[in-house]
Scaffold this motif. Structure first.
Motif, short mmCIF file in Angstrom:
data_model
loop_
_atom_site.label_atom_id
_atom_site.label_comp_id
_atom_site.label_asym_id
_atom_site.label_seq_id
_atom_site.Cartn_x
_atom_site.Cartn_y
_atom_site.Cartn_z
N MET A 197 0.84 -1.21 0.00
CA MET A 197 0.00 0.00 0.00
C MET A 197 0.87 1.26 0.00
O MET A 197 0.61 2.22 -0.71
CB MET A 197 -0.88 -0.01 1.26
N ASP A 247 3.79 1.78 -1.36
CA ASP A 247 4.29 2.09 -2.71
C ASP A 247 3.20 2.71 -3.58
O ASP A 247 3.44 3.67 -4.32
CB ASP A 247 4.83 0.81 -3.39
N GLN A 248 2.00 2.17 -3.47
CA GLN A 248 0.90 2.72 -4.28
C GLN A 248 0.63 4.18 -3.90
O GLN A 248 0.45 5.06 -4.74
CB GLN A 248 -0.40 1.94 -4.01
N VAL A 249 0.65 4.44 -2.57
CA VAL A 249 0.39 5.82 -2.09
C VAL A 249 1.49 6.75 -2.58
O VAL A 249 1.22 7.85 -3.08
CB VAL A 249 0.26 5.85 -0.55
N LYS A 294 3.32 6.40 -5.20
CA LYS A 294 3.18 6.56 -6.66
C LYS A 294 2.12 7.62 -7.00
O LYS A 294 2.31 8.47 -7.87
CB LYS A 294 2.76 5.20 -7.25
N VAL A 295 1.01 7.56 -6.26
CA VAL A 295 -0.07 8.55 -6.51
C VAL A 295 0.37 9.94 -6.03
O VAL A 295 0.25 10.93 -6.74
CB VAL A 295 -1.35 8.11 -5.75
N THR A 327 -7.50 12.79 -4.73
CA THR A 327 -7.28 11.45 -4.18
C THR A 327 -7.36 11.58 -2.67
O THR A 327 -6.70 12.44 -2.08
CB THR A 327 -5.87 10.94 -4.57
N ILE A 387 -6.94 10.01 1.05
CA ILE A 387 -6.23 8.97 1.81
C ILE A 387 -6.54 9.16 3.29
O ILE A 387 -6.48 10.30 3.80
CB ILE A 387 -4.70 9.07 1.58
N ASP A 443 -9.90 6.63 -1.06
CA ASP A 443 -9.21 5.84 -2.10
C ASP A 443 -8.21 4.88 -1.48
O ASP A 443 -8.00 3.77 -1.96
CB ASP A 443 -8.47 6.80 -3.06
N PHE A 444 -7.58 5.32 -0.38
CA PHE A 444 -6.63 4.44 0.32
C PHE A 444 -6.90 4.57 1.83
O PHE A 444 -6.97 5.69 2.34
CB PHE A 444 -5.18 4.86 0.06
#
Ligand code: BV8
Ligand code: ZN
Length: 244
Positions: free
Chosen positions: A1, A3-5, A7-8, A206, A208, A222-223
């Motif tokens: 998670m 890495d995804q955060v 990246k965004v 986005t 979070i 979204d996260f």
């Protein structure tokens, strides 16, 4: 998670962070609604309201002084310091806090929107004149306003009181322009603060959430990062610094 955060987040330009009592929990400041919370012994309606202060000024005054005492002994935690670093990572960064504990300022954050005031500040109930910070206040005697003799009260927003119009307007403006919105350590119950992440989401940001528990916001984010903010935020900032 993580890495995804990262990246965004790295492609975002306008980052807004909203914090609640949870960001200060790892500093040892009790949250409002947690089991060890401030409200555990009391209910918000009992103390953080004008009615309570008018009915029992002494009790309310002593409760705030107990909290001031407690806050004077704690320090910002890695979560506060990670947010300070975020100011230099994003082109536009706004910190909006519901907290009155001043820990973001002590940690070094500059551009802070304090929605609910600051527990170290006092003002006159009658003429709203700010009470000088350097005046020593005794824990059990409520001082009188040097200007009009009125009763001094904590300069925080009580339940049932309007937030400062410019302050809340700025918070909504920044939230509607954000492309990244982090809701950190808040149960997302208290209004109108709890509407800020919803406004950001509505404006295509986005969204979070960083919280050790689910909240009423969790279903629309979204996260959702179910980690203590003092642990996750430094990892996020380290990851962003590597690629920006
Ligand atoms: C107003 C200062 C209107 C005082 C505070 C709809 C619209 C407008 C108003 C209302 C509305 N619905 C209801 C209302 C009334 C009320 C309200 O929202 N009530 C709630 C209880 C339903 N709102 C108001 O009264 C506001 N005024 O809008 O007036 C009006 C209109 C016309 C005419 C007159 C008036 C004023 C609200 C401000 C109240 N003042 N504080 C003081 O501090 O003494 S609010 C208080 O709660 C604190 O500021 C606190 O920050 C805030 C929010 O709580 P949280 O920060 O979220 O804290 P909580 O403990 O709940 O949650 C902590 C979270 O952290 C938890 O989720 C936990 O899981 C998490 N956590 C714990 N540890 C960690 C962690 N997360 C990550 N890491 C960890 N380590
Ligand atoms: Zn006065």
């Amino acid at each position: 998670m993580l890495d995804q955060v990262i990246k965004v987040a790295r492609d975002c330009e306008r980052c807004v962070v909203l914090t609640g009592a949870g960001i200060s929990a790892e500093s040892g400041v009790p949250t409002f609604r947690g089991k060890e919370g401030l409200w555990g012994k009391f209910r918000p309606e009992e103390l953080a309201t004008m009615e309570a202060f008018m009915a029992n000024p002494q009790i309310v005054w002593e409760w705030y002084n107990w909290r001031r005492e407690l806050i004077s002994e704690v320090k910002p935690n890695p979560g506060h310091y990670a947010i300070v670093e975020m100011e230099n990572i994003f082109d536009h960064f706004t910190l909006i806090t519901q907290n009155v504990d001043d820990l973001h300022r002590i940690a070094g954050s500059k551009n802070i929107i304090e929605l609910h005031g600051n527990i170290n500040k006092n003002k006159c109930l009658k003429c709203s004149e700010p009470f000088p910070d350097d005046q020593i206040i005794s824990p059990d005697v409520i001082p009188a306003c040097p200007k009009c003799g009125g009763q001094i009260r904590p300069d925080v927003v009580w339940f049932g009181e309007m937030l400062n119009a410019d302050t809340i307007q700025k918070a909504f403006d920044e939230s509607s322009k954000a492309d990244l919105f982090l809701s950190i350590g808040t149960s997302a119950i208290v209004q109108p603060a709890a509407s800020l992440p919803v406004e950001a989401k509505r404006s295509q940001a986005t969204l979070i959430e960083i919280n050790v528990n689910n909240t009423s916001l969790t279903s629309i984010v979204d996260f959702f990062i179910a980690e203590p903010s003092g642990e996750f935020l430094p990892k996020l900032v380290e990851g962003l610094k590597k690629i920006i």
